[in-house]
Design an enzyme around this catalytic site. Structure first.
Site, PDB file in Angstrom:
ATOM      1  CE  LYS A   1      -3.766  -2.443   2.012  1.00 62.55           C
ATOM      2  NZ  LYS A   1      -4.447  -2.935   3.362  1.00 62.55           N
TER       3      LYS A   1
ATOM      4  CD  GLN B   1      -3.225  -4.498   6.632  1.00 64.33           C
ATOM      5  OE1 GLN B   1      -3.148  -3.353   5.953  1.00 64.33           O
ATOM      6  NE2 GLN B   1      -3.984  -5.498   6.178  1.00 64.33           N
TER       7      GLN B   1
ATOM      8  CG  ASP C   1      -9.423   0.211   5.285  1.00 63.37           C
ATOM      9  OD1 ASP C   1      -9.412  -0.127   3.940  1.00 63.37           O
ATOM     10  OD2 ASP C   1      -8.963  -0.437   5.959  1.00 63.37           O
TER      11      ASP C   1
END
Ligand SMILES: NC(=O)c1ccc[n+]([C@@H]2O[C@H](COP(=O)([O-])OP(=O)(O)OC[C@H]3O[C@@H](n4cnc5c(N)ncnc54)[C@H](OP(=O)(O)O)[C@@H]3O)[C@@H](O)[C@H]2O)c1
Length: 288
Positions: free
Chosen positions: A51, A95, A118
């Site tokens: 990422k 994460q 996200d």
């Protein structure tokens, strides 16, 4: 193989190029994506590295913060809270999964909605339920972007999403049923009866379970669109391992009209949509 491929790698590359071009057009403002990893899970380490690399390749800044697996709720909250208040950080990605002793929802909800790349905070998910514009989870967004790219119109058609997680299944079901996309959506889960028959009725099958090759040839209506989100690691007798999806690719490819490969399908799109979301987050914060 009769099905046409939904080439996630190609569409992801085009998405990244579009984001990069929009940044340049806006005068290359400093846009920063920051990832937070709690613990040392090797796949998670790999994901955050990729990422960060994606971000720098398209002209964004990327930062990464490692937090020890033993960190307390307060310690992780302090890290995320500091990023929330840091005006040089435009996107925050924690994460997942977090170690079991941590309250994931409470930590995610510390991310301001404008930085929630996200799309998983209570606020972002509420916005999604309302059908209002905002940041939506990357994997569901990637599925929608693939459908759009190939001009696959599912309005009025039957879709089945196998899996009802907050990360993939539920938000994707909401997006597919949204006005403008207009699919008629069935949400399937571990207690769904006659799953094979429900799938056979569908014009679009999205499998987001994590059960290797669960979707077989006789689960799929001829010509249907089949999109594979699940990832499992299969260990062979010689000890080697291989990543496989929820869809039996070769067998389903004989009957489906369209099919995502694994890898090179929805996973590639997930990463590209994180870049798209980071650009949108910067816009929401008035950076461009
Ligand atoms: N391609 C990508 O970019 C990407 C991104 C994220 C995740 N993934 C992968 O996608 C998969 C799903 O991720 P997730 O986070 O949504 O996982 P999750 O939270 O474990 O959810 C799995 C879902 O599958 C359902 N399920 C389990 N067994 C089933 C069965 N036999 N029949 C029907 N449904 C069943 C579960 O039902 P219940 O709710 O009843 O338990 C649950 O809703 C995983 O393999 C993950 O690694 C891929």
């Amino acid at each position: 193989m009769n099905a046409q491929l939904l080439d996630g790698n190609a569409v992801a590359a085009a998405t990244r190029a579009k984001v990069a071009a929009e940044l340049v057009e806006a005068g290359s403002p400093a846009v920063c994506l920051t990832t937070v990893l709690v613990g040392e899970d090797p796949p998670s380490q790999r994901y955050v590295r990729m990422k960060g690399r994606d971000a720098t390749e398209i002209g964004m800044a990327s930062r990464h913060i490692d937090v020890p697996a033993s960190a307390s709720q307060d310690q992780v909250a302090e890290v995320v809270g500091a990023l929330a208040n840091d005006p040089s950080v435009h996107g925050i990605l924690v994460q997942l999964p977090l170690p079991g002793h941590l309250d994931t929802d409470a930590i995610i909800d510390l991310i301001p909605s404008a930085k929630d790349v996200d799309g998983l905070t209570r606020s972002s998910l509420g916005t999604l339920v309302r059908g209002a514009p905002g940041l939506v989870p990357c994997t569901p967004l990637g599925v929608i972007r693939l459908l759009e790219h190939y001009g696959l119109d599912v309005a009025g058609k039957r879709a089945i999403v196998i899996g009802r997680s907050m990360l993939v299944g539920l938000p994707l079901s909401l997006l597919l049923a949204r006005k403008g996309i207009d699919a008629t959506v069935t949400i399937a889960h571990s207690r769904t009866a006659d799953l094979r028959d429900r799938c056979r009725e569908a014009d679009l099958v999205v499998a987001a379970v994590g059960s290797a090759r669960m979707v077989q040839r006789d689960w799929v209506k001829p010509g249907a669109i089949v999109m594979d989100v699940g990832i499992s690691r299969e260990t062979h007798v010689d000890g080697t391992t291989k990543l496989v999806g929820d869809v039996d690719f070769d067998a389903v490819g004989e009957v489906a009209g369209w099919l995502t490969p694994m890898p090179g399908g929805t996973g590639a799109m997930t990463r590209a949509c994180l870049m798209e979301n980071t650009l949108l987050a910067a816009r929401l914060q008035g950076i461009l």
